[in-house]
Design a protein around this motif. Sequence first.
Motif, mmCIF file in Angstrom:
data_model
loop_
_atom_site.group_PDB
_atom_site.id
_atom_site.type_symbol
_atom_site.label_atom_id
_atom_site.label_comp_id
_atom_site.label_asym_id
_atom_site.label_seq_id
_atom_site.Cartn_x
_atom_site.Cartn_y
_atom_site.Cartn_z
ATOM 1 N N GLY A 178 6.755 26.711 -7.498
ATOM 2 C CA GLY A 178 7.383 25.854 -8.496
ATOM 3 C C GLY A 178 7.901 24.544 -7.926
ATOM 4 O O GLY A 178 8.382 23.685 -8.669
ATOM 5 N N VAL A 179 7.803 24.373 -6.612
ATOM 6 C CA VAL A 179 8.246 23.133 -5.969
ATOM 7 C C VAL A 179 7.136 22.093 -6.089
ATOM 8 O O VAL A 179 5.967 22.390 -5.846
ATOM 9 N N LYS A 180 7.512 20.882 -6.455
ATOM 10 C CA LYS A 180 6.550 19.800 -6.641
ATOM 11 C C LYS A 180 6.580 18.841 -5.454
ATOM 12 O O LYS A 180 7.544 18.797 -4.701
ATOM 13 N N THR A 181 5.522 18.070 -5.319
ATOM 14 C CA THR A 181 5.542 16.949 -4.384
ATOM 15 C C THR A 181 5.461 15.661 -5.194
ATOM 16 O O THR A 181 4.699 15.575 -6.161
ATOM 17 N N VAL A 182 6.254 14.684 -4.808
ATOM 18 C CA VAL A 182 6.273 13.389 -5.496
ATOM 19 C C VAL A 182 6.323 12.277 -4.458
ATOM 20 O O VAL A 182 7.040 12.378 -3.461
ATOM 21 N N HIS A 183 5.552 11.246 -4.685
ATOM 22 C CA HIS A 183 5.573 10.107 -3.773
ATOM 23 C C HIS A 183 6.911 9.382 -3.897
ATOM 24 O O HIS A 183 7.535 9.367 -4.963
ATOM 25 N N LEU A 184 7.345 8.780 -2.814
ATOM 26 C CA LEU A 184 8.593 8.014 -2.816
ATOM 27 C C LEU A 184 8.622 6.997 -3.952
ATOM 28 O O LEU A 184 9.659 6.799 -4.600
ATOM 29 N N ALA A 185 7.489 6.360 -4.209
ATOM 30 C CA ALA A 185 7.434 5.343 -5.268
ATOM 31 C C ALA A 185 7.754 5.937 -6.632
ATOM 32 O O ALA A 185 8.365 5.268 -7.481
ATOM 33 N N GLU A 186 7.353 7.187 -6.870
ATOM 34 C CA GLU A 186 7.639 7.834 -8.149
ATOM 35 C C GLU A 186 9.135 8.058 -8.328
ATOM 36 O O GLU A 186 9.670 7.920 -9.430
ATOM 37 N N ILE A 187 9.805 8.414 -7.245
ATOM 38 C CA ILE A 187 11.253 8.614 -7.317
ATOM 39 C C ILE A 187 11.960 7.288 -7.558
ATOM 40 O O ILE A 187 12.866 7.185 -8.392
ATOM 41 N N ASN A 246 0.288 10.020 0.386
ATOM 42 C CA ASN A 246 -0.258 10.986 -0.566
ATOM 43 C C ASN A 246 -1.096 12.075 0.089
ATOM 44 O O ASN A 246 -1.226 13.170 -0.457
ATOM 45 N N SER A 247 -1.684 11.789 1.247
ATOM 46 C CA SER A 247 -2.491 12.816 1.907
ATOM 47 C C SER A 247 -1.608 13.976 2.363
ATOM 48 O O SER A 247 -1.969 15.147 2.200
ATOM 49 N N CYS A 248 -0.444 13.661 2.912
ATOM 50 C CA CYS A 248 0.512 14.716 3.282
ATOM 51 C C CYS A 248 0.961 15.480 2.040
ATOM 52 O O CYS A 248 1.027 16.717 2.042
ATOM 53 N N VAL A 261 0.842 -1.194 0.000
ATOM 54 C CA VAL A 261 0.000 0.000 0.000
ATOM 55 C C VAL A 261 0.883 1.252 0.000
ATOM 56 O O VAL A 261 1.735 1.398 0.876
ATOM 57 N N PRO A 262 0.691 2.167 -0.954
ATOM 58 C CA PRO A 262 1.518 3.381 -1.005
ATOM 59 C C PRO A 262 1.002 4.486 -0.088
ATOM 60 O O PRO A 262 0.979 5.657 -0.454
ATOM 61 N N SER A 263 0.573 4.112 1.103
ATOM 62 C CA SER A 263 0.019 5.081 2.049
ATOM 63 C C SER A 263 0.199 4.565 3.466
ATOM 64 O O SER A 263 -0.428 3.575 3.854
ATOM 65 N N SER A 264 1.045 5.236 4.232
ATOM 66 C CA SER A 264 1.279 4.798 5.607
ATOM 67 C C SER A 264 0.034 4.965 6.469
ATOM 68 O O SER A 264 -0.218 4.161 7.374
ATOM 69 N N SER A 265 -0.774 5.987 6.195
ATOM 70 C CA SER A 265 -1.978 6.197 7.008
ATOM 71 C C SER A 265 -2.997 5.081 6.779
ATOM 72 O O SER A 265 -3.686 4.660 7.719
ATOM 73 N N CYS A 266 -3.096 4.591 5.556
ATOM 74 C CA CYS A 266 -4.023 3.489 5.277
ATOM 75 C C CYS A 266 -3.588 2.214 5.990
ATOM 76 O O CYS A 266 -4.406 1.514 6.597
ATOM 77 N N HIS A 279 9.706 14.434 3.803
ATOM 78 C CA HIS A 279 8.833 14.669 4.958
ATOM 79 C C HIS A 279 8.386 13.328 5.525
ATOM 80 O O HIS A 279 7.859 12.482 4.795
ATOM 81 N N ALA A 280 8.596 13.115 6.822
ATOM 82 C CA ALA A 280 8.178 11.870 7.477
ATOM 83 C C ALA A 280 6.741 12.015 7.962
ATOM 84 O O ALA A 280 6.466 12.777 8.886
ATOM 85 N N SER A 281 5.825 11.315 7.341
ATOM 86 C CA SER A 281 4.416 11.429 7.718
ATOM 87 C C SER A 281 4.174 10.805 9.089
ATOM 88 O O SER A 281 4.861 9.868 9.504
ATOM 89 N N CYS A 282 3.179 11.320 9.786
ATOM 90 C CA CYS A 282 2.931 10.926 11.177
ATOM 91 C C CYS A 282 2.660 9.433 11.334
ATOM 92 O O CYS A 282 3.203 8.786 12.226
ATOM 93 N N HIS A 283 1.802 8.876 10.484
ATOM 94 C CA HIS A 283 1.445 7.468 10.639
ATOM 95 C C HIS A 283 2.628 6.554 10.367
ATOM 96 O O HIS A 283 2.818 5.542 11.048
ATOM 97 N N GLY A 284 3.436 6.911 9.382
ATOM 98 C CA GLY A 284 4.619 6.112 9.101
ATOM 99 C C GLY A 284 5.634 6.197 10.218
ATOM 100 O O GLY A 284 6.273 5.206 10.585
ATOM 101 N N LEU A 285 5.768 7.382 10.764
ATOM 102 C CA LEU A 285 6.762 7.627 11.804
ATOM 103 C C LEU A 285 6.362 7.015 13.135
ATOM 104 O O LEU A 285 7.160 6.324 13.784
ATOM 105 N N ARG A 286 5.100 7.230 13.527
ATOM 106 C CA ARG A 286 4.675 6.867 14.879
ATOM 107 C C ARG A 286 3.914 5.546 14.952
ATOM 108 O O ARG A 286 4.111 4.771 15.885
ATOM 109 N N ASN A 287 3.048 5.289 13.988
ATOM 110 C CA ASN A 287 2.269 4.052 14.034
ATOM 111 C C ASN A 287 3.034 2.863 13.454
ATOM 112 O O ASN A 287 3.081 1.792 14.057
ATOM 113 N N LEU A 288 3.609 3.063 12.278
ATOM 114 C CA LEU A 288 4.282 1.959 11.601
ATOM 115 C C LEU A 288 5.757 1.852 11.970
ATOM 116 O O LEU A 288 6.384 0.831 11.709
#
Length: 202
Positions: free
Chosen positions: A184-193, A168-170, A30-35, A93-102
């Motif tokens: 002009g700054v973009k956001t990209v999911h880790l999987a895209e990189i 992706n929510s973050c 799943v590409p979402s730590s919150s999910c 950016h370290a999302s909260c659910h990935g950092l604290r829950n997972l």
Amino acid sequence: MHYNTGYQAEAMPLLSRFVEQFKGAEAVVVPSSSCVAMMRDHYPKMALAIGRVELIAEVDALLPKVFEFSEFLTKRLGLEDVGAYYPHRVTYHASCHGLRNLVLGDGPMRLLKAVRGIDLVELQGLEQCCGFGGTFAVKNADVSSAMLAEKTTAVLNTKAEACTACDNSCLMHIQGALHRQRTGVKTVHLAEILAGDEGALR
């Protein structure tokens, strides 16, 4: 989001559908730590509330096979270098659910550091929430906006071309502010990189 924002009855059929769709899988990535955090934290309780013995057993059997994307690569497959090429200045950016829950730890950063061509810049306040939190951003808009302002300022201070995360929510929340400011700054999911082989910044 249904369950943890008060629509628990409406969430129950979604649990049954998820189990039905994926119970035969070897792994669910799943590409979402919150999910993933929601599944691990709430699915067992939801199954108990539904009260079907078969469903409880299926949830117990399926959840150990559910992985957040970076977790699957680093902890299940033991990978760090996936052969990616991404010649851009990036901050994480370290999302909260990935950092604290997972408790993903430095797994995402290890994956990023192995990307060829990347200029990885540390984000000040890496572990601070971006202020989204689902309906938190609606119910507590002023607080959410203040947190977002701090996060986007930190992103801009890195001079990065892109901000990445595992959720992706973050990224949606941060991208909204960056876009409104015409940075002009973009956001990209880790999987895209990690999928990058030509370095195109979309």
